[in-house]
Design an enzyme around this catalytic site. Structure first.
Site, mmCIF file in Angstrom:
data_model
loop_
_atom_site.group_PDB
_atom_site.id
_atom_site.type_symbol
_atom_site.label_atom_id
_atom_site.label_comp_id
_atom_site.label_asym_id
_atom_site.label_seq_id
_atom_site.Cartn_x
_atom_site.Cartn_y
_atom_site.Cartn_z
ATOM 1 N N PHE A 154 26.921 18.610 41.928
ATOM 2 C CA PHE A 154 27.033 17.158 41.614
ATOM 3 C C PHE A 154 25.815 16.449 42.112
ATOM 4 C CE2 PHE A 154 31.115 19.272 41.607
ATOM 5 C CZ PHE A 154 31.784 19.253 40.164
ATOM 6 N N LEU A 155 24.711 16.843 42.075
ATOM 7 C CA LEU A 155 23.680 16.021 42.705
ATOM 8 C C LEU A 155 23.102 15.157 41.603
ATOM 9 C CD1 LEU A 155 21.630 19.122 44.030
ATOM 10 C CD2 LEU A 155 23.433 17.665 45.196
ATOM 11 N N ARG A 156 22.764 13.938 42.221
ATOM 12 C CA ARG A 156 22.178 12.755 41.257
ATOM 13 C C ARG A 156 20.753 12.652 41.627
ATOM 14 N NH1 ARG A 156 24.628 7.875 43.718
ATOM 15 N NH2 ARG A 156 24.344 9.107 45.436
ATOM 16 N N LYS A 228 32.754 20.433 35.942
ATOM 17 C CA LYS A 228 31.470 19.973 35.824
ATOM 18 C C LYS A 228 31.290 19.404 34.286
ATOM 19 C CE LYS A 228 27.260 19.396 36.378
ATOM 20 N NZ LYS A 228 26.528 18.343 37.479
ATOM 21 N N ASN A 232 30.786 14.996 33.741
ATOM 22 C CA ASN A 232 29.707 14.575 33.184
ATOM 23 C C ASN A 232 29.919 13.891 31.629
ATOM 24 O OD1 ASN A 232 28.014 14.987 35.240
ATOM 25 N ND2 ASN A 232 26.532 16.604 34.131
ATOM 26 N N LEU A 274 29.068 1.440 35.095
ATOM 27 C CA LEU A 274 29.378 0.277 34.135
ATOM 28 C C LEU A 274 28.201 -0.608 33.998
ATOM 29 C CD1 LEU A 274 33.184 -0.826 34.967
ATOM 30 C CD2 LEU A 274 32.243 0.395 32.966
ATOM 31 N N CYS A 284 20.777 16.205 32.091
ATOM 32 C CA CYS A 284 22.129 16.665 32.196
ATOM 33 C C CYS A 284 22.900 16.059 31.354
ATOM 34 C CB CYS A 284 22.620 16.056 33.822
ATOM 35 S SG CYS A 284 21.939 17.040 34.892
#
Length: 471
Positions: A154-156, A228, A232, A274, A284
């Site tokens: 869950f890496l940004r 996952k 997303n 938002l 992704c």
């Protein structure tokens, strides 16, 4: 405990460097010799804030890289973090996962027990598929000599180093108790956060957590794989929704910045994702939503909400093109400067970015386009080799004789530009800020016709906001 990470991209390089920093002997394996060489020389194979320093600190001690799979024979845990590109029908192509599984099978230790971890985003049922491949090519028995589990990342991008050390949650998908025990031990150094905090402070980050310790969540393999995709897709839906609201705000003279802020005050909704943009993109969301939708259709349970979010996202790209066209009257013969090619700041990733759709749309209507990005121009050219754009080495060059500037990525560099000079270079001082990022009052004072997305009379709004904050 010895760790192997297969793949030196965003997932493998960040994950491998993190476990090396936590004290585990870690090897990153990749077929790309240049990436392997970079890691062994103490350099990051990708652009990611903090990763270069992290790798430099541990390369040659607890962190090594190789093109060979020899390290698998000594590993307790093997992470698979290779790419899973989409096929034309939207489904995931597992050829790299399958290739990694075959190579693992050829080198896995026959007299011990190894946990093989699917870290990549993979379709539900992939763990079972990988397990069958390893059994076939090794002659070993699943859940006796090895177990294949799911541990989605869950890496940004742009925040991956912080995310790997300070995760919101760690999801482990397996019902095998031996595998669960090993994974609990492996992640134990992350759970209490003491060592992770120290590491990221040494890297120059100032970590601010909104909650307590990470949630360590154990479930079955298929549910972990589903988590996952479902996560997303939900975030993509949320972005598409606020972008639709922004378009409606423009039509009805409301202000989306106020609307999104008021919505986010509801704890059931929250304020994250938002923020208005020209649409979601990157490596992704487009891939994961397409694969999730394809899977739902395959099983006769089409995800209509996800489908609508995807269609709405394409409409948002087109809306940006149309907005510029309406302002200029036509795009034919016009020169447009574009600031930002990556899907977000602090990354060089330009895979499937909104910029490629929007730029192509403007070119198709006769515009000439000049572009700049602090990190993403090289990769953008690789993924869009036939797109007829002019690459500018300095951001100021996109303003030269331009009829409009479109800001797509809110790099801090662009807030620091000398906008008075930029305007003097332009044919027409028109800026469309798709992130509502630049200070509207300043832009208007400099003589620009400045537009954001969904904010109506931007000058009036920002003057009101500035006054209200003083009061």
């Amino acid at each position: 405990m010895r760790v192997v990470c297969i793949g030196a991209g965003y997932v493998g390089s960040v994950t491998g460097a993190a476990f090396a920093a936590l004290g585990y002997q870690t090897t990153v394996i990749d077929i790309d010799q240049s990436k392997v060489q970079a890691i062994n020389e103490g350099k990051s194979p990708i652009f990611e804030p903090g990763l270069d320093t992290l790798i430099k600190t541990y390369a040659g001690t607890t962190l090594n890289a190789s093109v060979e799979y020899d390290a698998v024979s000594e590993a307790d845990v093997v992470f698979i973090g290779v790419g899973t590109p989409s096929r034309p029908d939207g489904s995931a192509d597992l050829k790299y996962i399958e290739g990694a599984a075959i190579n693992i099978a050829k080198t896995i230790k026959p007299d011990g027990y190894t946990v093989i971890v699917n870290k990549s985003t993979v379709p539900v049922g992939t763990a079972e598929h990988v397990s069958a491949i390893v059994e076939e090519h090794s002659g070993l028995k699943s859940n006796v000599h090895f177990s294949v589990i799911s541990n989605p990342e869950f890496l940004r991008e742009g925040y991956a180093v912080e995310d790997v050390f300070l995760p919101d949650r760690i999801v482990i998908g397996t019902l095998n108790e031996r595998a669960r025990t090993i994974m609990r031990e492996l992640y134990s150094k992350l759970i209490d956060l003491e060592q992770p905090y120290e590491i990221i402070r040494q890297l120059g980050f100032n970590p601010q957590r909104e909650s307590g310790l990470p949630v360590y969540f154990e479930t079955d393999t298929r549910s972990a794989e589903m988590i996952k995709y479902a996560s997303n897709a939900f975030l993509a839906v949320k972005i598409s929704y606020i972008n639709e609201v922004a378009r409606l705000c423009e039509a009805m003279q409301a202000n989306v910045l106020e609307v999104s802020k008021g919505m986010g005050l509801d704890s059931r909704i929250g304020n994250k994702f938002l923020q208005v943009s020209s649409g979601w993109s990157g490596s992704c969301f487009p891939k994961d939503t397409a694969e999730f939708l394809a899977a739902s259709r395959k099983h006769g349970r089409e995800l209509n909400v996800v489908k609508a979010a995807m269609e709405s996202n394409l409409e948002m790209h087109a809306y940006i093109v149309e907005k510029v066209k309406q302002k200029l009257g036509t795009l034919y013969g016009k020169t447009i400067g574009v600031l930002g090619l990556t899907f977000k700041p602090n990354t060089d990733d330009t895979r499937h970015t909104q910029a490629s759709f929007i730029i192509r749309g403007m070119i198709n209507q006769g515009a000439s386009v000049k572009v700049h990005d602090p990190q993403g121009m090289e990769m953008f050219h690789v993924f869009n080799p036939n797109l007829a754009v002019t690459y500018c080495h300095a951001a100021e060059e996109v303003a030269e004789k331009s009829d409009a500037i479109v800001l797509l990525t809110h790099w801090e560099d662009y807030a620091l530009l000398e906008w008075s000079d930029m305007g003097n270079r332009m044919n027409h001082k028109y800026v469309l800020d798709t992130r509502n990022f630049l200070p509207a009052v300043m832009m208007n004072q400099l003589g620009y016709h400045y537009e954001g997305i969904g904010i109506g009379n931007s000058q009036e709004y920002h003057q009101f906001r500035a006054l209200s904050e003083v009061i």
